[in-house]
Write a protein that holds these residues in place. Structure first.
Motif, PDB file in Angstrom:
ATOM      1  N   GLU A   3      20.011   7.720-109.126  1.00 11.12           N
ATOM      2  CA  GLU A   3      20.331   8.975-107.261  1.00 11.12           C
ATOM      3  C   GLU A   3      21.579   9.712-107.262  1.00 11.12           C
ATOM      4  O   GLU A   3      22.102  10.755-106.922  1.00 11.12           O
ATOM      5  CB  GLU A   3      19.481   8.484-106.379  1.00 11.12           C
ATOM      6  N   THR A   6      23.230  12.620-108.540  1.00  8.07           N
ATOM      7  CA  THR A   6      22.406  13.710-109.208  1.00  8.07           C
ATOM      8  C   THR A   6      22.341  14.315-107.273  1.00  8.07           C
ATOM      9  O   THR A   6      21.704  14.939-106.936  1.00  8.07           O
ATOM     10  CB  THR A   6      20.981  14.338-109.298  1.00  8.07           C
ATOM     11  N   VAL A   7      23.914  14.220-106.582  1.00  3.05           N
ATOM     12  CA  VAL A   7      23.623  14.462-105.475  1.00  3.05           C
ATOM     13  C   VAL A   7      23.565  16.300-105.410  1.00  3.05           C
ATOM     14  O   VAL A   7      24.492  17.045-105.848  1.00  3.05           O
ATOM     15  CB  VAL A   7      25.056  14.194-104.236  1.00  3.05           C
ATOM     16  N   LYS A   8      22.991  16.543-104.503  1.00  2.00           N
ATOM     17  CA  LYS A   8      22.648  18.568-104.624  1.00  2.00           C
ATOM     18  C   LYS A   8      24.026  18.631-103.937  1.00  2.00           C
ATOM     19  O   LYS A   8      24.627  17.754-102.945  1.00  2.00           O
ATOM     20  CB  LYS A   8      21.714  17.994-103.327  1.00  2.00           C
ATOM     21  N   ARG A   9      24.563  20.105-104.756  1.00  2.00           N
ATOM     22  CA  ARG A   9      25.900  20.303-104.055  1.00  2.00           C
ATOM     23  C   ARG A   9      25.160  21.827-103.466  1.00  2.00           C
ATOM     24  O   ARG A   9      25.096  22.565-103.555  1.00  2.00           O
ATOM     25  CB  ARG A   9      26.820  21.443-105.832  1.00  2.00           C
ATOM     26  N   ARG A  10      25.824  21.056-102.100  1.00  2.00           N
ATOM     27  CA  ARG A  10      24.785  22.521-101.094  1.00  2.00           C
ATOM     28  C   ARG A  10      26.546  22.949-100.190  1.00  2.00           C
ATOM     29  O   ARG A  10      27.526  22.896-100.630  1.00  2.00           O
ATOM     30  CB  ARG A  10      24.936  21.561 -99.737  1.00  2.00           C
TER      31      ARG A  10
END
Lengths: 130, 119
Positions: A3, A6-10
Motif C-alpha cells: 500500500e 501506491t500512494v496517490k500523487r495528488r
C-alpha cells in the motif's frame, strides 16, 4: 508495504482557478462567502430597510422609492439567496455536528439539497414579491 | 514560556457553542417571522407595523426580534472574526479589522434597539 508504494500523487497547489471542489466543499465555501456578503451589505441594508419601514410616513415612502429600483431589487434578491443558503447550509452543518449524515454519499446528497432548496426558495420568493 | 496570541479567539469551545446557539435562535425566528408575515391580514404598512406593536403578540414579537438581532450580531462577530483570523496574518492589520468589526456590530445593536423601542 504494497500500500505504501501506491500512494496517490495528488496535485499540491492553492491555485483558486485550478481547485476543483466536491459538492460539499462548494456548499462550505459558499457558506463563508454568503456570510461575508451578509455582514458587509446585508446588515446595514437590513437595518436601514427595517427602520425605514417602521418609521415615519416620509421614511416609508422613501424606502418604497428605493426598493422600486429593479437593480436594487436584484441586489436584494442576491442577499436573500445569501441568507437562504447560509440558513440551509447552517442547518446541514448542525446535523453534521451531531454526526448525522456524515457518510460520503449522504453528505453529497444533502449538499445538493442545500444548493437546490436555497436557489429554489430565492426564485419562488423573488417571483412572489417582484 | 506561554506564547499568547493577542487577537486569537481565546475561547474556542465557548464561541463554537455560541455560534450554534445563536444559529438556532435565528433559524426559529426566521420561521416565526415568515409565518407571521404570511398571516398578515393585508399587504400594507399598517399590518406590518401591527406585527410589532399590536398587543401582547406585538410586544413578544418586538422582544423576539431584538433577540434575533443580538444573535445575528454575535453570530456575525464570531464568523467575521474567524475570516480575519484565517486570511489576515499581520497582527496590526488583524487587530484593526477586529476592532472595526466589533465597533460596527455594537453600533448596529444600538440601531436595532432604537428601531424597535421607539415603536
Amino acid at each position: 508495504m504494497a500500500e505504501a508504494t501506491t500512494v496517490k500523487r495528488r496535485p499540491k497547489h492553492l491555485d483558486l482557478a485550478k481547485i476543483r471542489l466536491p459538492l460539499p466543499g462548494f456548499v462550505s465555501i459558499l457558506h463563508r462567502v454568503s456570510g461575508a456578503g451578509l455582514f458587509v451589505f446585508g446588515l446595514p441594508l437590513l437595518l436601514w430597510i427595517f427602520g425605514a419601514s417602521l418609521g415615519t410616513a416620509e421614511q416609508v415612502d422613501q424606502c418604497r422609492a428605493v426598493l422600486a429600483n429593479p437593480l436594487i431589487k436584484l441586489f436584494l434578491l442576491g442577499l436573500l439567496w445569501a441568507y437562504l443558503h447560509h440558513f440551509c447550509a447552517g442547518i446541514r452543518f448542525l446535523f453534521l455536528d451531531m454526526h448525522k449524515g456524515i457518510e460520503l454519499k449522504t453528505a453529497r446528497i444533502t449538499a445538493g439539497v442545500v444548493l437546490a432548496v436555497s436557489l429554489g426558495l430565492t426564485f419562488a420568493i423573488g417571483v412572489f414579491i417582484w | 514560556m506561554v506564547k499568547r496570541l493577542v487577537v486569537g479567539a481565546h475561547y474556542g469551545f465557548r464561541d463554537w457553542l455560541i455560534q450554534r446557539v445563536s444559529a438556532v435562535v435565528m433559524a426559529l425566528y426566521t420561521v416565526l417571522f415568515a409565518v407571521r408575515v404570511l398571516l398578515m391580514p393585508a399587504n400594507d404598512n399598517a399590518s406590518w407595523r401591527a406585527l410589532f406593536t399590536n398587543g401582547v403578540a406585538g410586544g413578544l414579537m418586538k422582544f423576539a426580534t431584538f433577540l434575533f438581532f443580538l444573535s445575528l450580531f454575535y453570530h456575525a462577530w464570531i464568523g467575521v472574526r474567524d475570516i480575519w483570523m484565517d486570511y489576515v496574518k499581520p497582527i496590526s492589520v488583524r487587530i484593526t479589522l477586529h476592532s472595526i468589526t466589533a465597533l460596527l456590530l455594537i453600533g448596529y445593536a444600538g440601531w436595532a434597539a432604537q428601531i424597535l423601542w421607539r415603536l
